[in-house]
Design an enzyme around this catalytic site. Structure first.
Site, PDB file in Angstrom:
ATOM      1  N   THR A 154       0.867  -1.188   0.000  1.00  0.00           N
ATOM      2  CA  THR A 154       0.000   0.000   0.000  1.00  0.00           C
ATOM      3  C   THR A 154       0.901   1.235   0.000  1.00  0.00           C
ATOM      4  O   THR A 154       1.359   1.649  -1.051  1.00  0.00           O
ATOM      5  CB  THR A 154      -0.979  -0.010   1.197  1.00  0.00           C
ATOM      6  OG1 THR A 154      -0.249  -0.238   2.416  1.00  0.00           O
ATOM      7  CG2 THR A 154      -2.031  -1.100   1.023  1.00  0.00           C
ATOM      8  N   LYS A 180       4.134  -6.917   3.966  1.00  0.00           N
ATOM      9  CA  LYS A 180       3.841  -5.525   3.670  1.00  0.00           C
ATOM     10  C   LYS A 180       3.525  -4.823   4.976  1.00  0.00           C
ATOM     11  O   LYS A 180       3.029  -5.420   5.935  1.00  0.00           O
ATOM     12  CB  LYS A 180       2.688  -5.379   2.672  1.00  0.00           C
ATOM     13  CG  LYS A 180       1.328  -5.825   3.149  1.00  0.00           C
ATOM     14  CD  LYS A 180       0.544  -4.819   3.967  1.00  0.00           C
ATOM     15  CE  LYS A 180       0.472  -3.489   3.261  1.00  0.00           C
ATOM     16  NZ  LYS A 180      -0.243  -2.499   4.142  1.00  0.00           N
ATOM     17  N   THR A 191      -0.979  -1.240   9.176  1.00  0.00           N
ATOM     18  CA  THR A 191      -1.555  -2.464   8.605  1.00  0.00           C
ATOM     19  C   THR A 191      -0.394  -3.359   8.196  1.00  0.00           C
ATOM     20  O   THR A 191       0.451  -2.903   7.456  1.00  0.00           O
ATOM     21  CB  THR A 191      -2.435  -2.108   7.405  1.00  0.00           C
ATOM     22  OG1 THR A 191      -3.421  -1.189   7.879  1.00  0.00           O
ATOM     23  CG2 THR A 191      -3.090  -3.304   6.776  1.00  0.00           C
ATOM     24  N   GLU A 277       6.319   4.798   7.364  1.00  0.00           N
ATOM     25  CA  GLU A 277       5.918   5.950   6.565  1.00  0.00           C
ATOM     26  C   GLU A 277       6.743   7.187   6.939  1.00  0.00           C
ATOM     27  O   GLU A 277       6.733   7.626   8.086  1.00  0.00           O
ATOM     28  CB  GLU A 277       4.428   6.215   6.740  1.00  0.00           C
ATOM     29  CG  GLU A 277       3.581   5.147   6.072  1.00  0.00           C
ATOM     30  CD  GLU A 277       2.129   5.208   6.433  1.00  0.00           C
ATOM     31  OE1 GLU A 277       1.321   4.626   5.686  1.00  0.00           O
ATOM     32  OE2 GLU A 277       1.776   5.806   7.469  1.00  0.00           O
ATOM     33  N   ASN A 399      -0.117  10.562   6.167  1.00  0.00           N
ATOM     34  CA  ASN A 399      -1.345  10.125   6.824  1.00  0.00           C
ATOM     35  C   ASN A 399      -2.423  11.187   6.894  1.00  0.00           C
ATOM     36  O   ASN A 399      -3.586  10.877   7.145  1.00  0.00           O
ATOM     37  CB  ASN A 399      -1.014   9.588   8.223  1.00  0.00           C
ATOM     38  CG  ASN A 399      -0.405   8.205   8.127  1.00  0.00           C
ATOM     39  OD1 ASN A 399      -1.100   7.219   7.920  1.00  0.00           O
ATOM     40  ND2 ASN A 399       0.910   8.126   8.258  1.00  0.00           N
ATOM     41  N   THR A 404      -6.966  10.478   0.128  1.00  0.00           N
ATOM     42  CA  THR A 404      -7.079  11.361  -1.017  1.00  0.00           C
ATOM     43  C   THR A 404      -5.787  11.415  -1.818  1.00  0.00           C
ATOM     44  O   THR A 404      -5.740  12.087  -2.838  1.00  0.00           O
ATOM     45  CB  THR A 404      -7.456  12.781  -0.563  1.00  0.00           C
ATOM     46  OG1 THR A 404      -6.486  13.242   0.387  1.00  0.00           O
ATOM     47  CG2 THR A 404      -8.819  12.790   0.075  1.00  0.00           C
TER      48      THR A 404
END
Length: 404
Positions: A154, A180, A191, A277, A399, A404
Site C-alpha cells: 500500500t 507488507k 496495517t 511511513e 497520513n 485522497t
C-alpha cells in the site's frame, strides 16, 4: 547451517505465485491482487491482530484453517481496500474471493485463505476482483513470485522479501517470506501482513506453536506509530515436498528450523520498521539484564514506541532523558537506580546518572541510517530487542491525506 539465498515467496518446492492489477488502485502500474498457491494442501498456521475490529478476511481465513484441521492450499490477497468494518457484505465478499480462487484453480473453496489491506470502511469492487482472479491461473509460476510481493503493498516504498535454506535430515529445506507494512504498525498479533512458505514437512500443532513464539520475537517487537490495524495477519504454509522426517517438538533439528523461521520473520519485521511511513532511520532498542523476558519486552517496546524518542533520533539529538522516561513509564518493575543507557557504544547514562560524553560524536552516530539504543537494567539475566523508526514530517503528510 542456514544461508540466505535468492528467491521469492515461490522459491520453496511446489509453490507458485503472481500478482496483477485488477483495478482496485487507480494506477494501472500499481499491482493490487496477488495469489500464492501450493501444488498440494499445505500444513498452515496463522496469527491475527488483537484489534477487536477484525476485518472479514481474517475470520474467513481462521475458519478455513480450523475447518481443514490446519491446512490451506492457496492465499489470495488484495491491496488498496481493507474490507474492514463492512458488515455482512464484507463477510460475503471475502467468501466470494475464496470461491473465485477455488474455481479458478480447481481446488476446494475452503482451502483458500483470504487477506486484504488498504482503506477501512469501503466495500470491495468485487466485479474487478473476480475478473482479476480469473486472470491469475496462467501467470502463476516460481518466476512470477516477485509480482506477489509487489501486489500486497500500500504505502510501502519497498518490497519486503527474504529466502533461506537449511539442511534437515539431509534434505534441503527452503523458507521464504513476503510482507507488507509501512504505517499503522504496532502489532499485537498493524496495517501489516506477512506470508511465509516452506517445503518442510511439519506437524500442524508444532507449526502453530513455533509461529506464535517467533511472532513474539519479531512482528510483536516492532512499531512505527503505535497503531494496531484491523487486518494484521501472519500465515505460514508448509507443503512437505522437501520430504524430510516430519518436524515435531521432539525432532532433533526442530530448534534449527525454528531459528531459521525466526530469522525470516525478524528480517521481514525489521524491513517493515525501516520502511515506516516517512522514516529515514531504523532504530533498534536492546534491553539487557532484565528481571524477566516480559519486563525486557515491555521496556523495549515502550522506548521504541515513544514519539519523543523517535523525534529525537530523527533530529540526531542525544536526549537520553526521553529514553529514561520511556523506561520509567513502561510499567515494568525494575530498580530505577541501576540503569545504564548507551547510544551505540557511547554511554550517556550510568547507574541512572548522566555521564560526560562527546555531543558531536553522539550526533554523528544518530545521523546514521541504523541507530541502536542499549538499556542495561542490571536486574536479571533476560533480554529483548525491539525495532522501529524515526518520526518525521513526512509521516504526518502521508497520513493526513491517506484517502485522497
Amino acid at each position: 547451517m542456514m544461508k540466505i539465498v535468492e528467491g521469492s515467496i515461490a522459491k520453496p518446492k511446489g509453490f507458485l505465485a503472481t500478482g496483477l492489477h485488477c483495478g482496485i488502485k487507480e494506477s494501472a502500474d500499481s499491482l493490487d491482487l496477488g495469489v500464492v498457491i501450493s501444488e498440494q494442501p499445505a500444513v498452515s498456521a496463522a496469527v491475527y491482530t488483537t484489534n477487536l475490529f477484525q476485518a472479514a478476511p481474517l475470520h474467513v481465513t481462521k475458519q478455513s484453517i480450523e475447518k481443514n484441521e490446519g491446512k490451506l492450499q492457496a492465499v489470495i490477497v488484495n491491496s488498496g481496500n481493507a474490507n474492514a468494518c463492512t458488515g455482512d457484505r464484507g463477510w460475503n465478499d471475502a467468501q466470494a474471493m475464496q470461491q473465485a480462487v477455488g474455481e479458478a484453480f480447481s481446488i476446494p473453496t475452503e482451502m483458500v485463505g483470504v487477506a486484504s489491506t488498504g482503506v477501512i470502511g469501503e466495500y470491495l469492487p468485487m466485479d474487478k476482483i473476480q475478473a482479476g482472479i480469473r486472470q491469475l491461473p496462467p501467470h502463476v509460476s516460481e518466476q512470477s513470485g516477485p509480482l506477489f510481493s509487489k501486489a500486497i503493498l500500500t504505502t510501502d516504498l519497498v518490497e519486503k522479501t527474504i529466502c533461506v535454506e537449511l539442511s534437515i535430515d539431509g534434505q534441503t529445506i527452503t523458507i521464504a517470506g513476503a510482507a507488507k507494512g509501512s504505517g499503522m504498525i504496532h502489532p499485537n498479533m498493524a496495517t501489516m501482513l506477512s506470508f511465509i512458505t516452506t517445503d518442510a514437512a511439519i506437524e500442524p500443532v508444532f507449526l502453530q506453536q513455533i509461529l506464535k513464539k517467533a511472532t513474539d520475537e519479531s512482528f510483536n517487537m516492532i512499531t512505527v506509530d503505535g497503531d494496531t490495524s484491523t487486518n494484521d495477519m501472519v500465515v505460514v504454509l508448509a507443503n512437505g515436498l522437501a520430504s524430510n522426517v516430519m518436524l515435531t517438538e521432539q525432532h532433533p533439528q526442530a530448534e534449527a528450523f525454528y531459528e531459521a523461521l525466526c530469522f525470516v520473520m525478524q528480517d521481514l519485521a525489521k524491513k517493515i520498521a525501516r520502511d515506516g511511513e516517512g522514516a529515514t532511520k531504523l532504530i533498534e532498542v536492546e534491553v539487557r539484564q532484565a528481571p524477566s523476558i516480559e519486563a525486557a519486552r515491555q521496556i523495549a517496546k515502550s522506548v521504541i514506541g515513544s514519539s519523543l524518542v523517535k523525534t529525537a533520533v530523527y533530529g540526531a539529538d542525544a536526549n537520553w532523558g526521553r529514553i529514561i522516561c520511556a523506561v520509567g513509564y513502561s510499567g515494568a518493575q525494575i530498580n530505577p537506580d541501576l540503569v545504564d543507557v548507551l547510544l551505540g557504544e557511547i554511554q550517556v547514562v550510568k547507574a541512572s546518572f548522566p555521564v560526560p560524553f562527546d555531543e558531536g560524536l553522539a550526533k554523528d552516530y544518530l545521523e546514521q541510517e541504523n541507530v541502536k539504543i542499549v538499556i542495561d537494567l542490571h536486574s536479571g539475566i533476560e533480554g529483548a530487542v525491539a525495532w522501529g523508526c524515526d518520526l518525521t514530517y513526512d509521516y504526518v503528510k502521508i497520513n493526513a491525506s491517506y484517502r485522497t
